[in-house]
Each structure stands twice: as structure tokens, then as C-alpha cells.
Enzyme design. Sequence first.
Site, PDB file in Angstrom:
ATOM      1  CG  HIS A 246      -0.355  -0.115   2.521  1.00 59.13           C
ATOM      2  ND1 HIS A 246      -1.085  -0.336   3.649  1.00 59.13           N
ATOM      3  CD2 HIS A 246       0.938  -0.061   2.941  1.00 59.13           C
ATOM      4  CE1 HIS A 246      -0.283  -0.402   4.696  1.00 59.13           C
ATOM      5  NE2 HIS A 246       0.947  -0.238   4.286  1.00 59.13           N
ATOM      6  CG  ASN A 247      -0.400   4.641   1.079  1.00 56.41           C
ATOM      7  OD1 ASN A 247      -1.007   3.883   1.839  1.00 56.41           O
ATOM      8  ND2 ASN A 247      -0.898   5.782   0.661  1.00 56.41           N
TER       9      ASN A 247
END
Length: 353
Positions: A246-247
Site C-alpha cells: 500500500h501507498n
Amino acid sequence: MTERNEQGIPGFTLDQIAERLAGEVVGNGKIRITGINSLAEAVEGEISFFASARYKTQVIGTNASALLVPRQLEFFSRPQVIVPNPALAYARVAGFFARPLARFPGISDRAFVQPGARVGTNVSVYPSVYVGDGAKIGDDVILFPGVFVGDRVRIGKGTVLFPNVVVMHDCIIGDDVIIHAGCVIGADGFGFVRDGKANVKIPQLGIVQIDDHVEIGANSCIDRAAFGKTRIGSGVKTDNLVQIAHNVVIGEDTVIVAQAAIGGSASIGKQVVIGGQAAVADHVEISDQAMVGSQAGVPKSVPRGGVVSGTPAMAHRLWLKTSTLMARLPDLFARLRDLERRLAELETGSGKR
């Protein structure tokens, strides 16, 4: 106009191929080429390429009708096309002979497309495809069997999703993207907080955005952001079995080889190369044009143009020296123990005097 052989594959004269490559023909440019193959497997009518002197023996024995070469070869008597980069020329010529993808004619009545979805023109939707409410599918998209497109997903024109690709809700896929079989785009990022013995899930509220001309290898996973976006820049190519957490942000034209893993919130620059089975820790920054060797473990940031290898990752030249020494460690350790023993004996003898 190009002719086609019995399999429907086009044929080109060598002059036509050279013109498309901005190359120079040496020999008969009128011969017809109907395919491309390796030096060892090429047959009459096929073209191959020569890019390294170590393949000289294979050139002498090849049955190829012509070669892509960086300069004229005196030891090859058949026609040649001189190009600056034979490997790149090979890739382009292979595209001339690639068979077009099979397309289902329109939207199968065994696909399920929610009434609120918007589907463009010339779209091919195979049986067993699901398209969610509010999804937008661009022109010329191909969705193979088993594809799941979640609610409000956007897929750009010319994109291909191979069998059993999953694109979860709200994610964005750009134009001319290829996502190979079994990929999951937009699964929850791995986010938990400890509450005593329990793990409390952090809701993953962001999305994944994949920009134009990206290719994602089979059975790869790109996790949605905790908030904001996990973003894959235009022209990125990833191999099979790659994990992107994620991210993560990956810059344009980066290449990531099979089984690599990128930790959460890591930032990967433009034109980076990450080798197979490498692991990049969370929040690490790999700057533009850096290279990470296969099986490297990267716990800290890498500067622009840096080349690192090993675990923990270090400068590649230092790693080469270190890895050479590793095989000698048992012998060096034995010699050290012997020196320590002899030194102790000398000291004991000196004390007696």
C-alpha cells in the site's frame, strides 16, 4: 500491402523491414521474411539477430535467411540488416509477426455487466466476466473470462485484462495497459495495529492507480492505499509474482523482475531496475535510474543512479568483494584460530623464561 502465409501471419521483404527499422540492407533486400526466431531454431524464411561475439558459432550454423546485426558480418554470407541495437530491432520485428489477441465479438450474454456500468465501443467481454455498478470501460478493451471489475473502476482504452484478473472497487487503470492472468489490483493493504494480543485492522480507504502503457506480470498483487493512492507510473513493466504494498509510488519506465516485493509507502523513482526476489523495505526511497540486484534486501534509501546488491544491500562492487570472501570464511577462520593458538603458545613460553 503485405502477404500472409497459410497461418495468416504477414510476410515482409527485407527492404520493408529495414525501412521500418531505419536500418541498412546488405545483400538481397527483396527476399521475403515470414517470421523471426533464435539463431539455433531459425529456418529458411525467418530472420534472427546477432548482438554478441559469443554467438559467432551459432551464426555460422544458423539456417536463418537474414540477420539483424550492429555491423556487417564477414562470416555470414546471407543478407543482413545493419541497425544500431539488434536486440531492440528484434523486439520491434517480433511485433510485426505477433498474432493479434483473440477477441470475443462484443459482450457475451454470459457476462454480467451492471446496468450502471458504461462500456465503450469495440469492447470484447468474454463469458464469466463481472463488471460492477458505475464502472467505466474504455474503447477497444478486452476482458477475458473470469475477470472481475469492481464498482466505479475506470479502465482506459485499449487495455487488456487476461483471465481471472481482479480489479477491486474505485481503482483506475489507464490506456493500453496489459494485466496478465491471476493478478489482484486493489486488495487491502496489510495494515494492522496491536491491541494487547489482538490485531486491529486499519481500513484501507485509498485506491490503486495504474497509468498508461504499463504491463503487470501474472499472479502479481498491487495493494490499495491506506489513504490516497498506490500509483504505478506510465511505462512500468513488472514480471510475474511481484508484490507491491500500500501507498507505494513507482516512477515511469521502471522494471521490476519476478518475485520482488516492495514494502508499504516505498518510493521507487523513474527508470529503476529491481532484480528478481529483491525486497525493498517500507518507506525506503529508490531514486531515479538506480539498480537493485537480484535477491538484495534494501533496508535504506538508494541514491540516483546507485547500484546495490546483497543483504543488507550495499554498493555492488563492495558486494562482489564481500561475496568472494564469504566462500573463504571457513578457511580464514581456521587460520585465525591456528594463529591464536600459536600466539598463545609463544606467550606461554615467554612467560616461563
